[in-house]
Design a protein around this motif. Structure first.
Motif, PDB file in Angstrom:
ATOM      1  N   UNK A 162     -12.504  84.470  48.827  1.00  0.00           N
ATOM      2  CA  UNK A 162     -11.385  84.911  49.650  1.00  0.00           C
ATOM      3  C   UNK A 162     -11.340  86.434  49.532  1.00  0.00           C
ATOM      4  N   UNK A 163     -11.649  87.138  50.626  1.00  0.00           N
ATOM      5  CA  UNK A 163     -11.822  88.589  50.548  1.00  0.00           C
ATOM      6  C   UNK A 163     -11.339  89.274  51.813  1.00  0.00           C
ATOM      7  N   UNK A 164     -10.671  90.392  51.626  1.00  0.00           N
ATOM      8  CA  UNK A 164     -10.243  91.228  52.734  1.00  0.00           C
ATOM      9  C   UNK A 164     -11.463  91.886  53.405  1.00  0.00           C
TER      10      UNK A 164
ATOM     11  N   UNK B  52      -6.330  81.775  35.961  1.00  0.00           N
ATOM     12  CA  UNK B  52      -6.794  80.488  35.427  1.00  0.00           C
ATOM     13  C   UNK B  52      -5.649  79.484  35.401  1.00  0.00           C
ATOM     14  N   UNK B  53      -6.027  78.203  35.408  1.00  0.00           N
ATOM     15  CA  UNK B  53      -5.105  77.069  35.517  1.00  0.00           C
ATOM     16  C   UNK B  53      -4.259  77.198  36.783  1.00  0.00           C
ATOM     17  N   UNK B  54      -4.870  77.655  37.861  1.00  0.00           N
ATOM     18  CA  UNK B  54      -4.161  77.913  39.117  1.00  0.00           C
ATOM     19  C   UNK B  54      -4.050  76.641  39.951  1.00  0.00           C
ATOM     20  N   UNK B  55      -2.888  76.464  40.587  1.00  0.00           N
ATOM     21  CA  UNK B  55      -2.698  75.373  41.542  1.00  0.00           C
ATOM     22  C   UNK B  55      -1.630  75.775  42.541  1.00  0.00           C
ATOM     23  N   UNK B  56      -1.624  75.091  43.669  1.00  0.00           N
ATOM     24  CA  UNK B  56      -0.639  75.306  44.720  1.00  0.00           C
ATOM     25  C   UNK B  56       0.379  74.171  44.634  1.00  0.00           C
ATOM     26  N   UNK B  57       1.667  74.476  44.375  1.00  0.00           N
ATOM     27  CA  UNK B  57       2.657  73.397  44.242  1.00  0.00           C
ATOM     28  C   UNK B  57       2.746  72.492  45.454  1.00  0.00           C
ATOM     29  N   UNK B  58       2.386  72.991  46.634  1.00  0.00           N
ATOM     30  CA  UNK B  58       2.472  72.166  47.840  1.00  0.00           C
ATOM     31  C   UNK B  58       1.274  71.234  47.996  1.00  0.00           C
ATOM     32  N   UNK B  59       0.153  71.555  47.339  1.00  0.00           N
ATOM     33  CA  UNK B  59      -1.057  70.732  47.383  1.00  0.00           C
ATOM     34  C   UNK B  59      -1.708  70.781  45.989  1.00  0.00           C
ATOM     35  N   UNK B  60      -1.076  70.166  44.977  1.00  0.00           N
ATOM     36  CA  UNK B  60      -1.540  70.340  43.602  1.00  0.00           C
ATOM     37  C   UNK B  60      -2.945  69.834  43.337  1.00  0.00           C
TER      38      UNK B  60
ATOM     39  N   UNK C  92      -5.498  70.014  45.629  1.00  0.00           N
ATOM     40  CA  UNK C  92      -6.476  70.625  46.534  1.00  0.00           C
ATOM     41  C   UNK C  92      -6.099  72.080  46.772  1.00  0.00           C
ATOM     42  N   UNK C  93      -6.689  72.973  46.009  1.00  0.00           N
ATOM     43  CA  UNK C  93      -6.397  74.397  46.155  1.00  0.00           C
ATOM     44  C   UNK C  93      -6.900  74.940  47.484  1.00  0.00           C
ATOM     45  N   UNK C  94      -7.903  74.284  48.065  1.00  0.00           N
ATOM     46  CA  UNK C  94      -8.587  74.825  49.234  1.00  0.00           C
ATOM     47  C   UNK C  94      -8.250  74.053  50.518  1.00  0.00           C
ATOM     48  N   UNK C  95      -7.063  73.497  50.581  1.00  0.00           N
ATOM     49  CA  UNK C  95      -6.665  72.697  51.746  1.00  0.00           C
ATOM     50  C   UNK C  95      -6.699  73.554  53.019  1.00  0.00           C
ATOM     51  N   UNK C  96      -6.956  72.881  54.126  1.00  0.00           N
ATOM     52  CA  UNK C  96      -7.025  73.574  55.417  1.00  0.00           C
ATOM     53  C   UNK C  96      -5.699  74.256  55.725  1.00  0.00           C
ATOM     54  N   UNK C  97      -5.777  75.525  56.113  1.00  0.00           N
ATOM     55  CA  UNK C  97      -4.588  76.263  56.489  1.00  0.00           C
ATOM     56  C   UNK C  97      -3.873  76.954  55.346  1.00  0.00           C
ATOM     57  N   UNK C  98      -4.465  76.949  54.150  1.00  0.00           N
ATOM     58  CA  UNK C  98      -3.815  77.671  53.043  1.00  0.00           C
ATOM     59  C   UNK C  98      -3.700  79.156  53.419  1.00  0.00           C
TER      60      UNK C  98
END
Length: 233
Positions: A46-48, A101-109, A111-117
């Motif tokens: 993920x890069x600018x 580290x130990x990263x997660x998305x509370x809305x999709x715990x 699947x960090x790489x869900x479509x539309x993140x």
């Protein structure tokens, strides 16, 4: 993805540890990076605009302009130790040897790489994750900080986790040995064998993803290993 199958389960024990003592030791190798493989096999970039991420002579090279995170695709459960060798090249801006580290998305715990993140490589696009973060030599090599993101967008900073002494700043072209530990309710960051941050988390993050993070630097990773850990008694 070259992940060793789980052969046994090591429970997360409640143990009494003094600050500065590693909470765990390596027990079983789960993953070792092979930087000769195709980048997309194991990594999500993920890069600018303006930056690049390449495999370069057996290393992972992030040549960044405006912000970048490179995630390992595989999530890991605590207790875990992440070990890597990394340098900020002196011919670029010496700043921001950072990591999540130990990263997660509370809305999709799961699947960090869900479509539309919403993540783009821009630093603020990570505010809504749950994770541990170290910004080593950030802000043009003037600060080294630890934060625990809680998933609400807040990024609280304990004053004891905001370091500015020269001994905690980056040296260009130095290859650092970094260890990240999540075990026994602690998040720990060890640099060249020295404990820099040791956080006793009242609500530990016990599963998540790991990512290299930087901005406007040449960040070169020489090796990476992830270990299932044995909690130290």
């Amino acid at each position: 993805m070259r992940i060793t199958p789980i052969a046994f389960f090591v429970p997360l024990l409640a143990v009494c540890l003094s600050a500065g003592t590693p909470a765990a030791e390596p027990a079983e190798l789960l993953y070792r990076a092979d930087f000769s493989q195709a980048l997309a096999e194991d990594w999500v970039v993920e890069q600018q605009p303006g930056g690049t991420v390449t495999l370069d002579h057996g290393t992972l090279l992030i040549a960044d302009q405006a912000g970048c995170t490179v995630w390992l695709k595989q999530a890991f459960d605590a207790p875990v130790i992440i070990k890597f060798k990394v340098e900020i090249e002196g011919r670029g801006r010496v700043s921001d040897l950072n990591c999540f580290w130990m990263a997660s998305d509370p809305t999709h715990p799961d699947d960090l790489f869900y479509a539309g993140h919403p993540r783009t490589g821009k630093f603020g696009s990570y505010d809504n994750l749950r994770l541990y973060y170290v910004g080593y030599g950030g802000n043009a090599n003037t600060t080294t900080r630890f934060r625990r993101y809680d998933g609400t967008g807040a990024r609280p900073l304990d004053p004891s986790h905001d370091l500015s002494a020269p001994s905690f700043m980056l040296k260009g072209d130095h290859v650092y040995d970094i260890e990240l530990i999540a075990a026994a309710g602690r998040a720990q960051f060890i640099r060249d064998g020295e404990m820099i941050f040791d956080f006793a988390d009242p609500a530990p993050l016990t599963r998540g993803w790991f990512g290299f993070r930087t901005v406007l630097s040449r960040y070169r990773v020489h090796s990476l290993e992830v270990w299932r850990a044995r909690v130290v008694d």
